[in-house]
Write an enzyme that holds these catalytic residues in place. Sequence first.
Site, PDB file in Angstrom:
ATOM      1  N   THR A 508       0.870  -1.406   0.045  1.00  0.00           N
ATOM      2  CA  THR A 508      -0.003   0.047  -0.036  1.00  0.00           C
ATOM      3  C   THR A 508       0.826   1.098   0.022  1.00  0.00           C
ATOM      4  O   THR A 508       2.082   1.347   0.644  1.00  0.00           O
ATOM      5  CB  THR A 508      -0.955   0.396   1.023  1.00  0.00           C
ATOM      6  OG1 THR A 508       0.186   0.033   2.670  1.00  0.00           O
ATOM      7  CG2 THR A 508      -1.732  -1.276   1.231  1.00  0.00           C
ATOM      8  N   CYS A 509       0.279   2.356   0.194  1.00  0.00           N
ATOM      9  CA  CYS A 509       0.802   3.459  -0.265  1.00  0.00           C
ATOM     10  C   CYS A 509       0.835   4.237   1.057  1.00  0.00           C
ATOM     11  O   CYS A 509       0.150   5.858   0.889  1.00  0.00           O
ATOM     12  CB  CYS A 509       0.873   4.300  -1.114  1.00  0.00           C
ATOM     13  SG  CYS A 509       0.935   3.664  -2.919  1.00  0.00           S
ATOM     14  N   ASP A 510       1.236   4.259   1.982  1.00  0.00           N
ATOM     15  CA  ASP A 510       0.792   4.246   3.563  1.00  0.00           C
ATOM     16  C   ASP A 510       2.427   4.191   3.716  1.00  0.00           C
ATOM     17  O   ASP A 510       2.623   2.845   4.558  1.00  0.00           O
ATOM     18  CB  ASP A 510      -0.576   3.616   3.842  1.00  0.00           C
ATOM     19  CG  ASP A 510      -1.207   4.414   5.204  1.00  0.00           C
ATOM     20  OD1 ASP A 510      -0.164   5.106   6.174  1.00  0.00           O
ATOM     21  OD2 ASP A 510      -1.583   5.165   5.417  1.00  0.00           O
ATOM     22  N   ASN A 558      -6.205   1.780  -0.490  1.00  0.00           N
ATOM     23  CA  ASN A 558      -5.910   1.389  -1.180  1.00  0.00           C
ATOM     24  C   ASN A 558      -5.910   0.750  -2.805  1.00  0.00           C
ATOM     25  O   ASN A 558      -5.946   0.012  -3.464  1.00  0.00           O
ATOM     26  CB  ASN A 558      -4.164   0.884  -1.668  1.00  0.00           C
ATOM     27  CG  ASN A 558      -3.264   2.286  -1.108  1.00  0.00           C
ATOM     28  OD1 ASN A 558      -2.389   2.151  -0.439  1.00  0.00           O
ATOM     29  ND2 ASN A 558      -3.892   3.548  -2.325  1.00  0.00           N
TER      30      ASN A 558
END
Length: 642
Positions: A508-510, A558
């Site tokens: 994920t982009c986190d 996401n």
Amino acid sequence: MKQRQVQDWSGEDAAELYGIRNWGAGYFDLNEAGEITVRVETASGEIRSVSLMDIARGATERGLGLPLLLRIENLLDAQIARINQSFARAIESCGYGNVFRGVFPIKVNQQCQVIEEIAKAGRRFNHGLEAGSKAELIAALSILDNTESLIICNGYKDEEFINLGLQAQRLGVQIFFVVETPSEVDTIIRCAEREQVRPNIGVRVKLASKVGGYWNATSGDRSIFGLGSNDLIAMVDQLRHHDMLDCLKLLHYHLGSQVPNIRDIRTGVLEACRYYADLVEEGAAMGYLDLGGGLAVDYDGSKTNYTHSKNYSLDEYCVDVVEAIMGTLDSEGVAHPVIITESGRATVAYSSVLLFDILDTTRFEPVELEQTALSDGDGDHPMLMNLLDAVNNITPKNLQESYNDALYYRDEVRALYLHGQVSLRERASAENLFLQGAQKIRALLDEVDEVPVDLQALPEVLSDIYYANMSVFQSLPDMWAIDQVFPLVPIHRLNEAPTRSAIIADITCDCDGKIDRFIGRQKEHKTLPVHALKESEDYILGTFLIGAYQETLGDLHNLFGDTNVVSVRIHDDGSFDYSREIHGDSIADVLSYVEYQPQALFESFRKLAEKAVKSGKITPQQRKQILHTYTASMSGYTYFEK
């Protein structure tokens, strides 16, 4: 890891390092090939082991690639049997005058496959279900086909909820309405009188006893559920007024989930029994004592009263419960009630394993760059030369001083770069030199008697990042939300020494999409021992004991959806079947969950492609290929596909 340890490594070292036999409860071990196995006892009493790598390979060959949620039906059956048989032994050994009836709280894992298997495996023990909503009650009534089993209805209940339960009672279902708030008493009385059904009523009481652990908001005076003593007396008087006091048959309480200390459990039972005896004195029929949940899972294998562990065995838990009930009620001359527990976590935790592969790594080590070798010429910046000297002069006696110097000169080069006074290549050289020095210091830490405070975290700072093909938010939400720790272990190559240490980052982009808390031999660690990746070979990790809550609580961060799922049944001869399989969410699926219409999206994209044809940007044949790619992506897995 020292060279001698690497050379002498064996599977036994891996079992100790990762604590497999401590948290595995006898269900997990490893074979001679260095692969984690699941161990089950067959009907004939034989122990059979199956490699998780064999299961994963077979699932992949069937089109169910990683990440993969593996459900092992045998372990679900085994835990139900263990709980019921342990209570049966305690009841017999203590001379208890009644029976045990377990119920599984559907909220812990609402998946149909799981609930169906629990109903099937629990039938011989009359193991029932607990429902906390109308939806869960409908599921319980449809799946639980044994009228000797109990259905316990907790939570807030409207008239529709109660009417459905009363109609089920007409069919012979043993269903109990547990009063959570004073207002529910009026509703139950009104519905029962209208339907002319004598309901089975229970009441949830607030105990003063408090417990440790994360999930203790349901214990103590500030519990968000249940009746206090004043409301309890008002309820008794109200039922007596309506000639329904004989319908009050069950006392319920819930200290909280994952209670790690056996003393807290025993204290809670003793207090609840006082309420039970007094309700009998008031004239209530009673007959059932529901202890709620709380039976813990030893996630870290430490066998302590730490949050992620427990300081008691299942047999000890059952004996303590039975003895505490007898000790209180016998002195009051009160008959022994049916004992009910709502053990959810302990029932399903072991049966599910998340398998995922590692896609890539980041290492904090110097890399090979052109022109990184510094010369003695005039072209090298003085700060770079100072940094080089600091790195070359590192010894076990000056680790702190050398680290301070290297850090200072690297930061100076960074500042110069910001002002345009050194080039990008010079900055890269500085970063490379600093990593070279830091790794050199790290290697020397084992040679000093006392590691300086500022250097104690250096191994963690320099650890690798392993990028995992999964979403923490979807598959392991408690790791992110409440710092829950689950056993996380490579499922193969365990006869090789793990020479790297890493944290796990998901795709994920986190920044929260990572795992940096791991179980250890004596305490939690911030890195996981892992193996170096091999080219063209998958490296597969497993997260264990995740059967409770994780599937239901997972979200679509996401837009990563549900993973592929397989249920496995291991047979007496050691063979196994993929008894059930579910393909994970497609991209079209998850888009529809957040109110997109896949067909409308396609139509919008088709118009964009047609516009590109008319403007001459692409040909009609290219348009066809582009639309085909778009459609294929819509039906694809939300995770990384090889």
